[in-house]
Design an enzyme around this catalytic site. Structure first.
Site, short mmCIF file in Angstrom:
data_model
loop_
_atom_site.label_atom_id
_atom_site.label_comp_id
_atom_site.label_asym_id
_atom_site.label_seq_id
_atom_site.Cartn_x
_atom_site.Cartn_y
_atom_site.Cartn_z
N CYS A 12 0.94 -1.13 -0.02
CA CYS A 12 -0.01 0.07 0.11
C CYS A 12 0.81 1.24 -0.04
CB CYS A 12 -0.85 -0.07 1.15
SG CYS A 12 -0.26 -0.13 2.73
N ASN A 15 2.23 1.51 4.14
CA ASN A 15 2.57 0.31 4.84
C ASN A 15 2.46 0.11 6.57
OD1 ASN A 15 5.56 -1.80 5.57
ND2 ASN A 15 3.39 -2.56 4.92
N CYS A 17 -1.20 0.74 7.28
CA CYS A 17 -2.81 0.46 7.60
C CYS A 17 -3.16 -0.88 6.61
CB CYS A 17 -3.63 1.61 7.18
SG CYS A 17 -3.61 3.02 8.27
N ARG A 18 -3.33 -0.53 5.24
CA ARG A 18 -4.03 -1.67 4.49
C ARG A 18 -3.07 -2.75 4.42
NH1 ARG A 18 -5.40 2.32 -0.36
NH2 ARG A 18 -3.23 3.09 0.55
N SER A 19 -1.80 -2.61 4.06
CA SER A 19 -0.88 -3.92 3.64
C SER A 19 -0.44 -4.90 4.81
CB SER A 19 0.31 -3.50 2.64
OG SER A 19 1.05 -2.55 3.36
N ASP A 131 -8.25 4.07 1.29
CA ASP A 131 -7.34 4.48 2.41
C ASP A 131 -7.92 4.90 3.67
OD1 ASP A 131 -5.29 5.28 3.98
OD2 ASP A 131 -4.30 6.55 2.41
P1 4NP Z 1 -1.78 2.64 4.11
O1 4NP Z 1 -2.54 4.09 4.83
O2 4NP Z 1 -1.28 3.45 2.74
O3 4NP Z 1 -3.10 1.89 4.00
O4 4NP Z 1 -0.73 2.50 4.93
C1 4NP Z 1 -1.73 5.56 4.73
C2 4NP Z 1 -0.93 5.85 5.87
C3 4NP Z 1 -0.37 6.79 6.17
C4 4NP Z 1 -0.49 8.05 5.12
C5 4NP Z 1 -1.24 7.56 3.93
C6 4NP Z 1 -1.80 6.21 3.86
N1 4NP Z 1 0.29 9.09 5.25
O5 4NP Z 1 0.00 9.99 4.30
O6 4NP Z 1 1.26 9.20 6.16
#
Ligand code: 4NP
Length: 166
Positions: A12, A15, A17-19, A131
């Protein structure tokens, strides 16, 4: 001798939340069936901002409520991952484009098949995992529902022959 494990990398943006949730869910499904030796499972982000951090506290809590542990520490994907893994599973169109951009045009063909994870969804899922980072608490449960369904489809597609569920 047991066959080589199938190597999976969930990807994702951050790294956190989703992955990591997809990684934890897939490991949980493997654990239920004693299939851990048949797979190597990891996750990574296309960005580096959260490198070294555990999964987002809100995602860890939502997963723990389902009995799912998220063991990952964030790291950024690198070009070598295209050769280290058999499958790279992306969460949204941006991740897919970012991973494809790591392929060197005149270089070796990637070992990994690069696929949106939700292609393995079985419930008419959308094609992108939203997200949840800037949204409310319901977003984390919705993401876990999507990932659980797709990870079950992924395991059904990749399970070693002879290990079918009864
Ligand atoms: P992820 O979510 O891609 O599912 O881990 C996010 C976590 C942090 C951020 C964006 C998306 N960020 O902008 O910090």
């Amino acid at each position: 001798m047991s066959p080589e494990p199938t190597r999976l990398l969930f990807v994702c943006l951050g790294n956190i939340c989703r992955s990591p949730a997809a990684e934890g869910i897939f490991l949980h499904l493997l654990g239920r069936e004693g299939l851990e030796p048949a797979f190597v499972v990891d996750s990574a982000g296309t960005g580096s901002w959260h490198a070294g951090q555990p999964a987002d506290r809100r995602m860890r809590s939502a997963a723990e409520r389902r009995g799912i542990h998220l063991p990952s520490r964030a790291r950024q994907i690198e070009a070598a991952d295209l050769q280290r893994f058999d499958h790279i599973l992306t969460m949204d169109e941006d991740n897919l484009a970012a991973v494809r951009a790591l392929v060197i045009p005149q270089g070796p063909q990637p070992q990994a098949r690069i696929t949106p994870l939700l292609q393995y969804g079985r419930r008419g899922s959308p094609l992108e995992v939203p997200d949840p980072y800037y949204g409310g608490p319901d977003g984390f449960d919705h993401v876990l529902d999507l990932l659980d369904d797709a990870c079950q489809g992924l395991l059904a597609a990749l399970r070693p022959s002879g290990s079918e569920r009864r």
